[in-house]
Write a protein that holds these residues in place. Sequence first.
Motif, PDB file in Angstrom:
ATOM      1  N   ARG A 216       0.842  -1.212   0.000  1.00  0.00           N
ATOM      2  CA  ARG A 216       0.000   0.000   0.000  1.00  0.00           C
ATOM      3  C   ARG A 216       0.873   1.257   0.000  1.00  0.00           C
ATOM      4  O   ARG A 216       0.540   2.268  -0.606  1.00  0.00           O
ATOM      5  CB  ARG A 216      -0.952  -0.035   1.195  1.00  0.00           C
ATOM      6  N   MET A 217       2.011   1.199   0.676  1.00  0.00           N
ATOM      7  CA  MET A 217       2.918   2.345   0.678  1.00  0.00           C
ATOM      8  C   MET A 217       3.424   2.616  -0.742  1.00  0.00           C
ATOM      9  O   MET A 217       3.425   3.753  -1.216  1.00  0.00           O
ATOM     10  CB  MET A 217       4.079   2.066   1.632  1.00  0.00           C
ATOM     11  N   TRP A 218       3.822   1.550  -1.468  1.00  0.00           N
ATOM     12  CA  TRP A 218       4.314   1.773  -2.841  1.00  0.00           C
ATOM     13  C   TRP A 218       3.188   2.244  -3.755  1.00  0.00           C
ATOM     14  O   TRP A 218       3.386   3.106  -4.611  1.00  0.00           O
ATOM     15  CB  TRP A 218       4.984   0.516  -3.389  1.00  0.00           C
ATOM     16  N   SER A 219       1.987   1.706  -3.555  1.00  0.00           N
ATOM     17  CA  SER A 219       0.867   2.134  -4.387  1.00  0.00           C
ATOM     18  C   SER A 219       0.591   3.632  -4.191  1.00  0.00           C
ATOM     19  O   SER A 219       0.376   4.379  -5.156  1.00  0.00           O
ATOM     20  CB  SER A 219      -0.380   1.302  -4.043  1.00  0.00           C
ATOM     21  N   LEU A 220       0.624   4.072  -2.938  1.00  0.00           N
ATOM     22  CA  LEU A 220       0.440   5.510  -2.685  1.00  0.00           C
ATOM     23  C   LEU A 220       1.597   6.322  -3.258  1.00  0.00           C
ATOM     24  O   LEU A 220       1.406   7.453  -3.722  1.00  0.00           O
ATOM     25  CB  LEU A 220       0.337   5.764  -1.177  1.00  0.00           C
TER      26      LEU A 220
END
Length: 273
Positions: A216-220
């Motif tokens: 989720r961090m990379w997606s954001l």
Amino acid sequence: MIGSPQSPAPQDPYYTLPNEWDSAAERLALLGAAYDPESITLAESLGVTAGSRCLEAGAGGGSFARWLCATALPGGRVLAVDADPRHLTDLPDRGGEVARLDLTTDDLPQHEFDFVHTRFVLLHIAQRDTVLPRLARALAPGGILLLEEGDGLGVLNEMPGAFGEVWRAFARSTELAGANQSWARNLPAHLEALGLIDIRANVEIPVFRGGSQMARMWSLTWAQVHETLTALRVSPQVIATARAELADEERWFYAPPTVRASGRAPRESVATP
Ligand SMILES: C[S@@+](CC[C@H](N)C(=O)[O-])C[C@H]1O[C@@H](n2cnc3c(N)ncnc32)[C@H](O)[C@@H]1O
């Protein structure tokens, strides 16, 4: 460094993931949740404890600084500094100190800390080779400098699919802004050149599942740099595919390697200018 000799030189270095972005607090919280456990285990093994005087440089969302407050205070000191400390406003209530400070230009206290830490900060700063000695000078005799910095190049070409394509463009965009995605592999030598002793280093490549905090961090992150990626000719469809892959719990990904290196200031004298 990424790119050919013809790549444009960074004329005006800047930080590519500013803390003022709408979802920056969420992104930084995910970063902290993904990386704090390793950082905490390492800091404890290096002796951070009640009474330690700690400097967190480039504190970001502040999760690690919060752990320092819970561990070192009362009796110690926690100073969290960042060029944009907007996500650190709760630290004074926890006994910590916060300073808006540009590590490239502003003075740091000298010879005052038992523990000085950065995580994913110096690789982004074009002037990292002048910032590093200043961080070392902040150490009290016997103090520990711990640097946790990313090294993107070792696995960049191995990352498959849309995630890999986006990661390579993202890494290039950071370097155009002054980052160096391969600097961290020389951290032990940098620490030794500063006169630090008891150098320790390792490299970890996190492997993470789609839908996890790291995913989720990379997606954001891809959402935050969407415009930059498209300027580097990554199509919006590829970015959307990469984000969909990151949400898929049946997929696993390599994260960029994290180099963790520490060194201790000698008891009798502190690092070079
Ligand atoms: C990738 S974030 C990492 C945050 C935190 N260390 C962590 O790992 O959760 C990088 C942080 O460094 C800060 N930063 C970048 N350049 C800086 C500079 N020149 N001086 C002080 N802070 C800086 C940014 O504002 C941001 O908060």
